[in-house]
Design a protein around this motif. Structure first.
Motif, PDB file in Angstrom:
ATOM      1  N   ALA A  64       0.821  -1.214   0.000  1.00  0.00           N
ATOM      2  CA  ALA A  64       0.000   0.000   0.000  1.00  0.00           C
ATOM      3  C   ALA A  64       0.854   1.262   0.000  1.00  0.00           C
ATOM      4  O   ALA A  64       0.501   2.254  -0.651  1.00  0.00           O
ATOM      5  CB  ALA A  64      -0.948  -0.002   1.202  1.00  0.00           C
ATOM      6  N   THR A  65       1.976   1.235   0.716  1.00  0.00           N
ATOM      7  CA  THR A  65       2.828   2.426   0.772  1.00  0.00           C
ATOM      8  C   THR A  65       3.539   2.665  -0.558  1.00  0.00           C
ATOM      9  O   THR A  65       3.776   3.811  -0.943  1.00  0.00           O
ATOM     10  CB  THR A  65       3.871   2.322   1.897  1.00  0.00           C
ATOM     11  N   ILE A  66       3.891   1.592  -1.272  1.00  0.00           N
ATOM     12  CA  ILE A  66       4.522   1.747  -2.586  1.00  0.00           C
ATOM     13  C   ILE A  66       3.511   2.315  -3.580  1.00  0.00           C
ATOM     14  O   ILE A  66       3.837   3.179  -4.396  1.00  0.00           O
ATOM     15  CB  ILE A  66       5.091   0.404  -3.089  1.00  0.00           C
ATOM     16  N   LYS A  67       2.280   1.837  -3.474  1.00  0.00           N
ATOM     17  CA  LYS A  67       1.224   2.347  -4.350  1.00  0.00           C
ATOM     18  C   LYS A  67       0.966   3.822  -4.087  1.00  0.00           C
ATOM     19  O   LYS A  67       0.805   4.619  -5.029  1.00  0.00           O
ATOM     20  CB  LYS A  67      -0.051   1.530  -4.137  1.00  0.00           C
ATOM     21  N   GLU A  68       0.933   4.202  -2.827  1.00  0.00           N
ATOM     22  CA  GLU A  68       0.746   5.608  -2.466  1.00  0.00           C
ATOM     23  C   GLU A  68       1.924   6.456  -2.967  1.00  0.00           C
ATOM     24  O   GLU A  68       1.733   7.582  -3.440  1.00  0.00           O
ATOM     25  CB  GLU A  68       0.606   5.744  -0.953  1.00  0.00           C
ATOM     26  N   ALA A  69       3.131   5.905  -2.865  1.00  0.00           N
ATOM     27  CA  ALA A  69       4.317   6.622  -3.337  1.00  0.00           C
ATOM     28  C   ALA A  69       4.270   6.828  -4.848  1.00  0.00           C
ATOM     29  O   ALA A  69       4.682   7.877  -5.360  1.00  0.00           O
ATOM     30  CB  ALA A  69       5.580   5.857  -2.948  1.00  0.00           C
ATOM     31  N   ALA A  70       3.755   5.833  -5.572  1.00  0.00           N
ATOM     32  CA  ALA A  70       3.628   5.969  -7.022  1.00  0.00           C
ATOM     33  C   ALA A  70       2.642   7.084  -7.377  1.00  0.00           C
ATOM     34  O   ALA A  70       2.893   7.880  -8.293  1.00  0.00           O
ATOM     35  CB  ALA A  70       3.175   4.646  -7.627  1.00  0.00           C
ATOM     36  N   ALA A  71       1.543   7.161  -6.635  1.00  0.00           N
ATOM     37  CA  ALA A  71       0.554   8.208  -6.887  1.00  0.00           C
ATOM     38  C   ALA A  71       1.134   9.588  -6.585  1.00  0.00           C
ATOM     39  O   ALA A  71       0.938  10.545  -7.353  1.00  0.00           O
ATOM     40  CB  ALA A  71      -0.689   7.956  -6.037  1.00  0.00           C
ATOM     41  N   GLU A  72       1.862   9.690  -5.470  1.00  0.00           N
ATOM     42  CA  GLU A  72       2.469  10.975  -5.108  1.00  0.00           C
ATOM     43  C   GLU A  72       3.549  11.367  -6.107  1.00  0.00           C
ATOM     44  O   GLU A  72       3.679  12.537  -6.491  1.00  0.00           O
ATOM     45  CB  GLU A  72       3.053  10.896  -3.692  1.00  0.00           C
ATOM     46  N   SER A  73       4.338  10.385  -6.548  1.00  0.00           N
ATOM     47  CA  SER A  73       5.401  10.662  -7.516  1.00  0.00           C
ATOM     48  C   SER A  73       4.834  11.112  -8.852  1.00  0.00           C
ATOM     49  O   SER A  73       5.421  11.957  -9.537  1.00  0.00           O
ATOM     50  CB  SER A  73       6.275   9.417  -7.709  1.00  0.00           C
ATOM     51  N   THR A  74       3.703  10.557  -9.216  1.00  0.00           N
ATOM     52  CA  THR A  74       3.047  10.961 -10.460  1.00  0.00           C
ATOM     53  C   THR A  74       2.691  12.443 -10.430  1.00  0.00           C
ATOM     54  O   THR A  74       2.854  13.159 -11.427  1.00  0.00           O
ATOM     55  CB  THR A  74       1.777  10.123 -10.691  1.00  0.00           C
ATOM     56  N   LYS A  75       2.229  12.915  -9.279  1.00  0.00           N
ATOM     57  CA  LYS A  75       1.913  14.338  -9.134  1.00  0.00           C
ATOM     58  C   LYS A  75       3.173  15.194  -9.229  1.00  0.00           C
ATOM     59  O   LYS A  75       3.144  16.312  -9.749  1.00  0.00           O
ATOM     60  CB  LYS A  75       1.220  14.581  -7.796  1.00  0.00           C
ATOM     61  N   ILE A  76       4.291  14.664  -8.724  1.00  0.00           N
ATOM     62  CA  ILE A  76       5.549  15.426  -8.722  1.00  0.00           C
ATOM     63  C   ILE A  76       6.150  15.522 -10.125  1.00  0.00           C
ATOM     64  O   ILE A  76       6.550  16.592 -10.570  1.00  0.00           O
ATOM     65  CB  ILE A  76       6.563  14.785  -7.757  1.00  0.00           C
ATOM     66  N   VAL A  77       6.221  14.392 -10.835  1.00  0.00           N
ATOM     67  CA  VAL A  77       6.919  14.375 -12.127  1.00  0.00           C
ATOM     68  C   VAL A  77       6.005  14.754 -13.289  1.00  0.00           C
ATOM     69  O   VAL A  77       6.484  15.191 -14.342  1.00  0.00           O
ATOM     70  CB  VAL A  77       7.570  13.004 -12.396  1.00  0.00           C
ATOM     71  N   GLY A  78       4.703  14.580 -13.110  1.00  0.00           N
ATOM     72  CA  GLY A  78       3.767  14.960 -14.162  1.00  0.00           C
ATOM     73  C   GLY A  78       3.990  14.208 -15.462  1.00  0.00           C
ATOM     74  O   GLY A  78       4.371  13.038 -15.463  1.00  0.00           O
ATOM     75  N   ASP A  79       3.798  14.917 -16.581  1.00  0.00           N
ATOM     76  CA  ASP A  79       3.901  14.256 -17.883  1.00  0.00           C
ATOM     77  C   ASP A  79       5.336  14.075 -18.355  1.00  0.00           C
ATOM     78  O   ASP A  79       5.586  13.596 -19.462  1.00  0.00           O
ATOM     79  CB  ASP A  79       3.093  15.007 -18.945  1.00  0.00           C
ATOM     80  N   ARG A  80       6.307  14.441 -17.502  1.00  0.00           N
ATOM     81  CA  ARG A  80       7.712  14.203 -17.861  1.00  0.00           C
ATOM     82  C   ARG A  80       8.067  12.733 -17.734  1.00  0.00           C
ATOM     83  O   ARG A  80       9.012  12.250 -18.353  1.00  0.00           O
ATOM     84  CB  ARG A  80       8.637  15.030 -16.956  1.00  0.00           C
ATOM     85  N   GLY A  81       7.315  12.017 -16.890  1.00  0.00           N
ATOM     86  CA  GLY A  81       7.619  10.610 -16.668  1.00  0.00           C
ATOM     87  C   GLY A  81       8.919  10.429 -15.908  1.00  0.00           C
ATOM     88  O   GLY A  81       9.448  11.367 -15.303  1.00  0.00           O
ATOM     89  N   ILE A  82       9.446   9.216 -15.931  1.00  0.00           N
ATOM     90  CA  ILE A  82      10.690   8.878 -15.227  1.00  0.00           C
ATOM     91  C   ILE A  82      11.732   8.426 -16.237  1.00  0.00           C
ATOM     92  O   ILE A  82      11.467   7.568 -17.085  1.00  0.00           O
ATOM     93  CB  ILE A  82      10.450   7.761 -14.198  1.00  0.00           C
ATOM     94  N   ASP A  83      12.921   9.007 -16.141  1.00  0.00           N
ATOM     95  CA  ASP A  83      14.030   8.579 -16.994  1.00  0.00           C
ATOM     96  C   ASP A  83      14.799   7.416 -16.373  1.00  0.00           C
ATOM     97  O   ASP A  83      15.174   6.469 -17.061  1.00  0.00           O
ATOM     98  CB  ASP A  83      14.985   9.749 -17.243  1.00  0.00           C
ATOM     99  N   TYR A  84      15.041   7.502 -15.057  1.00  0.00           N
ATOM    100  CA  TYR A  84      15.799   6.472 -14.351  1.00  0.00           C
ATOM    101  C   TYR A  84      15.024   6.033 -13.109  1.00  0.00           C
ATOM    102  O   TYR A  84      14.799   6.826 -12.198  1.00  0.00           O
ATOM    103  CB  TYR A  84      17.165   6.998 -13.910  1.00  0.00           C
ATOM    104  N   LEU A  85      14.626   4.774 -13.095  1.00  0.00           N
ATOM    105  CA  LEU A  85      13.966   4.181 -11.938  1.00  0.00           C
ATOM    106  C   LEU A  85      14.984   3.256 -11.287  1.00  0.00           C
ATOM    107  O   LEU A  85      15.409   2.262 -11.893  1.00  0.00           O
ATOM    108  CB  LEU A  85      12.730   3.396 -12.373  1.00  0.00           C
ATOM    109  N   VAL A  86      15.385   3.572 -10.054  1.00  0.00           N
ATOM    110  CA  VAL A  86      16.498   2.860  -9.421  1.00  0.00           C
ATOM    111  C   VAL A  86      16.038   2.139  -8.158  1.00  0.00           C
ATOM    112  O   VAL A  86      15.666   2.769  -7.167  1.00  0.00           O
ATOM    113  CB  VAL A  86      17.648   3.831  -9.082  1.00  0.00           C
ATOM    114  N   GLY A  87      16.044   0.820  -8.208  1.00  0.00           N
ATOM    115  CA  GLY A  87      15.718   0.008  -7.042  1.00  0.00           C
ATOM    116  C   GLY A  87      16.964  -0.215  -6.210  1.00  0.00           C
ATOM    117  O   GLY A  87      17.669  -1.217  -6.375  1.00  0.00           O
TER     118      GLY A  87
END
Length: 265
Positions: A64-87
């Motif tokens: 649930a926290t990862i899902k919430e983080a994805a939603a919050e990150s979407t608001k932050i990055v907007g339509d720029r998307g993600i260039d580097y996703l680092v686990g």
């Protein structure tokens, strides 16, 4: 400008990534951590006000926290998307850090608990992380997904140098490497590079009493090895690796060292 989302930025290599990448004000960095207030305080104290840094709460053991983080990150990055996703985040257990696997069996209850936590954090947690953030990667420009793994997961390294310790940790990282390859198999056709990088031996205070023994083994493997490298140097090497890697040059689904090959130290 590049957009980065990185897990485990509260300390160690993750914090090193955050610090280094955000030095360029054109980059946007979203850092996922379990303890958001403490990390925000650390960033403010050590790095000052960097408007291109965003700290978001997420715990890889809690979907649930990862899902919430994805939603919050979407608001932050907007339509720029993600260039580097680092686990980058992971669970480095102390339970198996110094003892061979035969001795771990003397504590079966703890073995079960640690094995479950390692798999849930290092494997399942990253599956959820990659799945939930992949829509943002697909609309990004660079489209790179990187998992920070370990040379301990390499069978030749274990067998050739009789590396006894960190059995459960190594097994979880080996499983992570398989997951990375599976993500690559699915998303390579979409132009997404997914691969694993082992950072080498870095000064992150996880070595303790086994350091001297490991140094001896590592020197047999790589004679010029002098010991752990500082985080800053490791970060630059790793970033250089993921910058030059591409699907076209054969890194899709790969498990490589910070040198881009199978030399782990």
């Amino acid at each position: 400008m590049s957009v980065y989302v990185i897990t485990g930025v509260s300390s160690g290599i993750g914090y090193g990534f955050l610090k280094s990448i955000s030095e360029d004000s054109q980059n946007l960095v979203v850092g996922l951590v379990r303890n958001k207030p403490a990390t925000e305080q650390k960033v403010a104290s050590e790095l000052g006000k960097r408007p291109n840094v965003h700290i978001v709460h997420a715990d890889l053991t809690k979907y649930a926290t990862i899902k919430e983080a994805a939603a919050e990150s979407t608001k932050i990055v907007g339509d720029r998307g993600i260039d580097y996703l680092v686990g980058n985040a992971g669970f480095p257990a102390q339970f198996d850090a110094y003892s061979p696997i035969g001795e771990l069996g003397e504590e079966p209850t703890e073995l079960d608990e640690i094995a479950d936590l390692l798999f849930k954090t290092n494997v399942t947690g990253n599956i959820h992380f990659f799945n939930l953030f992949m829509p943002l990667v697909l609309i990004g420009k660079t489209k790179k997904v990187i998992a920070i793994t370990s040379g301990h997961a390499d069978l030749d390294f274990i067998n050739n140098f009789d590396i006894e310790n960190s059995a459960l940790y190594a097994a979880s990282k080996a499983a992570l490497n398989i997951i990375v390859a599976k993500f690559s198999a699915q998303y390579k056709k979409d132009g997404v590079l997914v691969f694993s990088i082992s950072p080498g031996v870095v000064e992150v205070a996880h070595f303790g009493q086994c350091l001297m023994k490991f140094v001896g083994r590592a020197q047999a493997y790589t004679p010029h090895f002098k010991g752990p490298v500082p985080v800053e140097g490791a970060v630059q090497t790793i970033r250089g690796m993921w910058e030059r890697a591409s699907i076209e040059t054969g890194y899709a689904g790969a498990f490589v060292s910070h040198f881009g090959n199978k030399q782990w130290v």
